[in-house]
Design an enzyme around this catalytic site. Structure first.
Site, PDB file in Angstrom:
ATOM      1  N   ASP A 125       0.992  -1.206  -0.107  1.00 40.64           N
ATOM      2  CA  ASP A 125      -0.018   0.068  -0.080  1.00 40.64           C
ATOM      3  C   ASP A 125       1.065   1.305   0.055  1.00 40.64           C
ATOM      4  O   ASP A 125       2.049   1.199   0.255  1.00 40.64           O
ATOM      5  CB  ASP A 125      -1.009   0.031   1.197  1.00 40.64           C
ATOM      6  CG  ASP A 125      -2.233   0.783   1.075  1.00 40.64           C
ATOM      7  OD1 ASP A 125      -2.142   2.019   0.736  1.00 40.64           O
ATOM      8  OD2 ASP A 125      -3.478   0.160   1.084  1.00 40.64           O
TER       9      ASP A 125
ATOM     10  N   GLY B  37     -13.268   6.873  -2.421  1.00 41.56           N
ATOM     11  CA  GLY B  37     -13.659   7.301  -1.140  1.00 41.56           C
ATOM     12  C   GLY B  37     -15.167   7.447  -1.373  1.00 41.56           C
ATOM     13  O   GLY B  37     -15.795   6.762  -2.269  1.00 41.56           O
TER      14      GLY B  37
ATOM     15  N   TYR C 214     -15.402   6.836 -11.450  1.00 45.83           N
ATOM     16  CA  TYR C 214     -15.269   5.716 -10.597  1.00 45.83           C
ATOM     17  C   TYR C 214     -15.953   4.414 -11.133  1.00 45.83           C
ATOM     18  O   TYR C 214     -15.150   3.334 -11.330  1.00 45.83           O
ATOM     19  CB  TYR C 214     -15.563   6.012  -9.149  1.00 45.83           C
ATOM     20  CG  TYR C 214     -15.483   4.965  -8.291  1.00 45.83           C
ATOM     21  CD1 TYR C 214     -14.339   4.344  -7.583  1.00 45.83           C
ATOM     22  CD2 TYR C 214     -16.549   4.303  -7.656  1.00 45.83           C
ATOM     23  CE1 TYR C 214     -13.980   3.450  -7.061  1.00 45.83           C
ATOM     24  CE2 TYR C 214     -16.525   3.364  -6.845  1.00 45.83           C
ATOM     25  CZ  TYR C 214     -15.198   2.961  -6.239  1.00 45.83           C
ATOM     26  OH  TYR C 214     -14.971   1.885  -5.430  1.00 45.83           O
TER      27      TYR C 214
ATOM     28  N   LYS D   5     -14.229   1.038 -13.017  1.00 45.00           N
ATOM     29  CA  LYS D   5     -14.511  -0.191 -12.420  1.00 45.00           C
ATOM     30  C   LYS D   5     -14.903  -1.361 -13.696  1.00 45.00           C
ATOM     31  O   LYS D   5     -14.510  -2.275 -13.591  1.00 45.00           O
ATOM     32  CB  LYS D   5     -15.504  -0.218 -11.237  1.00 45.00           C
ATOM     33  CG  LYS D   5     -15.033   0.202  -9.923  1.00 45.00           C
ATOM     34  CD  LYS D   5     -13.932  -0.412  -9.192  1.00 45.00           C
ATOM     35  CE  LYS D   5     -13.638  -0.001  -7.725  1.00 45.00           C
ATOM     36  NZ  LYS D   5     -12.271  -0.798  -7.557  1.00 45.00           N
TER      37      LYS D   5
ATOM     38  N   ASN E 275     -21.050  -1.104  -0.821  1.00 45.25           N
ATOM     39  CA  ASN E 275     -21.116  -0.249   0.643  1.00 45.25           C
ATOM     40  C   ASN E 275     -20.716  -1.181   1.561  1.00 45.25           C
ATOM     41  O   ASN E 275     -21.594  -1.606   2.429  1.00 45.25           O
ATOM     42  CB  ASN E 275     -22.418   0.190   0.738  1.00 45.25           C
ATOM     43  CG  ASN E 275     -22.694   1.259  -0.179  1.00 45.25           C
ATOM     44  OD1 ASN E 275     -22.044   1.972  -0.634  1.00 45.25           O
ATOM     45  ND2 ASN E 275     -24.046   1.301  -0.637  1.00 45.25           N
TER      46      ASN E 275
ATOM     47  N   GLU F 223     -14.670   9.338   3.969  1.00 42.37           N
ATOM     48  CA  GLU F 223     -15.600   8.237   4.662  1.00 42.37           C
ATOM     49  C   GLU F 223     -16.990   8.131   3.954  1.00 42.37           C
ATOM     50  O   GLU F 223     -17.381   8.825   3.186  1.00 42.37           O
ATOM     51  CB  GLU F 223     -15.684   8.788   6.096  1.00 42.37           C
ATOM     52  CG  GLU F 223     -16.669   9.821   6.445  1.00 42.37           C
ATOM     53  CD  GLU F 223     -15.824  11.256   6.064  1.00 42.37           C
ATOM     54  OE1 GLU F 223     -14.738  11.327   5.642  1.00 42.37           O
ATOM     55  OE2 GLU F 223     -16.390  12.358   6.498  1.00 42.37           O
ATOM     56  N   LYS F 224     -17.344   6.889   4.252  1.00 35.90           N
ATOM     57  CA  LYS F 224     -18.688   6.687   3.530  1.00 35.90           C
ATOM     58  C   LYS F 224     -19.818   6.845   4.571  1.00 35.90           C
ATOM     59  O   LYS F 224     -19.593   7.086   5.793  1.00 35.90           O
ATOM     60  CB  LYS F 224     -18.713   5.192   3.260  1.00 35.90           C
ATOM     61  CG  LYS F 224     -17.426   4.583   2.460  1.00 35.90           C
ATOM     62  CD  LYS F 224     -17.520   5.076   0.942  1.00 35.90           C
ATOM     63  CE  LYS F 224     -16.400   4.448   0.453  1.00 35.90           C
ATOM     64  NZ  LYS F 224     -16.119   2.949   0.604  1.00 35.90           N
TER      65      LYS F 224
ATOM     66  N   LYS G 174     -20.985  11.562  13.077  1.00 38.13           N
ATOM     67  CA  LYS G 174     -21.970  13.099  13.362  1.00 38.13           C
ATOM     68  C   LYS G 174     -22.598  12.512  14.651  1.00 38.13           C
ATOM     69  O   LYS G 174     -22.636  13.586  15.590  1.00 38.13           O
ATOM     70  CB  LYS G 174     -22.889  13.200  12.267  1.00 38.13           C
ATOM     71  CG  LYS G 174     -22.168  13.630  11.000  1.00 38.13           C
ATOM     72  CD  LYS G 174     -23.111  13.897   9.778  1.00 38.13           C
ATOM     73  CE  LYS G 174     -22.556  14.502   8.584  1.00 38.13           C
ATOM     74  NZ  LYS G 174     -23.160  14.535   7.574  1.00 38.13           N
TER      75      LYS G 174
END
Ligand code: NAD
Length: 328
Positions: free
Chosen positions: A34, A78, A151, A155, A180, A193-194, A202
């Site tokens: 990575d 992302g 994106y 793919k 997801n 972040e997803k 939050k």
């Protein structure tokens, strides 16, 4: 007996980090590659190479043996805030396509037969995902192609690349379309972040009696798959006779506002939801698991709520560490 060997590209990422742990538990010798170490957990890899998979020489160096299993998870990606604004399109396409071209070809030249490739539900046509209550993500609905992001187009290209190496070079690559994936030790702040992680953050941070902001009208739907289920489906696919492409996801579809409410209930806080304009992607998306069940006999085992409880517990712990507050 010498142990089996595995290469995990993208091992510093969310899914890659968990996959390394799982393969280690199974007794593999694992090399991870990575750009960075995982921010949230020590790696369990026997050998971890910090390197850029866009560089062909680096890729040839890390693919230095006939690994028993190769998982190619590295991608420039992302959440909605990264993919749907258009600002990162050139990087997303160039970086991820280059990684796939390099890794696949290096594996072919080492006579490695099978590479697992993680595609995404983002490659499905936008026109089949306009009705939030009735999205169509059956594998055979992919063409004529019309993904709603670059994106998704990358793919789609890379799926075809892996399958072309199967046809022309006798490889046995496996292509999964993830829907997801979420869980602890994933990105929870910073813009990549997803939705599940953003929601947990939050809600962990908001004071009791206040509101959180949720992007869009909140009626857009999605399904979310817990990380352990994703690994089980992925490993089964790699070791099966079926090349895919096949969905790896959950069929438990939920609106984004209901997901927020689920996390609010888990937190025990009294929190309101305010819908605000923001990047949101397609109106509806849900996994269709008929094909994977037929081919592999696999379906997720846990309800969404179980995974969200574990994820919320982890993220609220991270929030407390960072902001020096007591965990909820
Ligand atoms: P992630 O961003 O956490 O992991 C991807 C990793 O790839 C990162 O650690 C990143 O540093 C690494 N990487 C990027 N460019 C690199 C480069 N040039 N050289 C070396 N490493 C590089 O993402 P994730 O959630 O773990 O996803 C893994 C794979 O699954 C990706 O291919 C992603 O597109 C796919 N996917 C994930 C989801 C999901 O919900 N998480 C859904 C659909 C598809």
């Amino acid at each position: 007996m010498t142990s089996k060997t595995a290469l995990v590209c993208g091992a510093g990422g969310f899914i890659g980090g968990h996959l390394v742990k799982r393969l280690k538990r199974e007794g593999f010798w694992v090399r991870g590659v990575d750009l960075k170490f995982n921010e949230h957990a020590e790696t369990d890899a026997d050998d971890f190479v910090i390197g850029d998979l866009r560089e062909q020489t680096l890729v040839r160096d890390v693919v230095d043996r006939k690994f028993d299993e190769v998982y190619q998870l590295a991608a420039d990606m992302g959440g909605a805030g990264y993919i749907f604004t258009g600002e990162n399109d050139a990087n997303v396409m160039h970086n991820s396509a280059t990684i796939n071209l390099n890794v696949l070809d290096a594996c072919h030249k080492r006579n490695i037969k099978r590479v697992f490739y993680s595609s995404s539900a983002c490659m499905y046509p936008e026109h089949n995902q306009l009705d939030p209550d009735n999205p169509n993500c059956a594998e055979d609905s992919a063409y004529p192609a019309n993904p709603d992001s670059e994106y998704g187009w990358e793919k789609l290209f890379s799926e075809r690349l892996y399958l072309a190496y199967n046809r022309n070079f006798g490889m046995e690559n496996r292509v999964a379309r993830y829907h997801n994936i979420f869980g602890p030790e994933g990105t929870w702040e910073g813009g990549k972040e997803k939705a599940p992680a953003a929601m947990c953050r939050k809600i962990a941070m908001v004071e009791d009696g206040n509101e959180i902001e949720v992007w869009g009208d909140g009626k857009q739907t999605r399904s979310f798959l817990y990380i352990d289920e994703c690994l089980e489906g992925s490993i089964r696919l790699l070791r099966s006779d079926f090349e895919g492409p096949v969905n790896i996801g959950s069929e438990e579809m939920i609106s984004i506002n209901d997901l927020a409410q689920m996390v609010i209930n888990i937190s025990g806080k009294n929190v309101g939801i305010r819908n605000v304009p923001g990047p949101e992607g397609v109106r509806g998306r849900n996994s269709d698991n008929k094909l994977i069940f037929e081919k592999l006999g696999w379906a997720p085992e846990q309800p969404l709520k179980r995974g969200m409880e574990k994820t919320f517990a982890w993220i609220s712990g991270e929030v407390s560490k960072k902001h020096n507050k007591k965990p909820l």
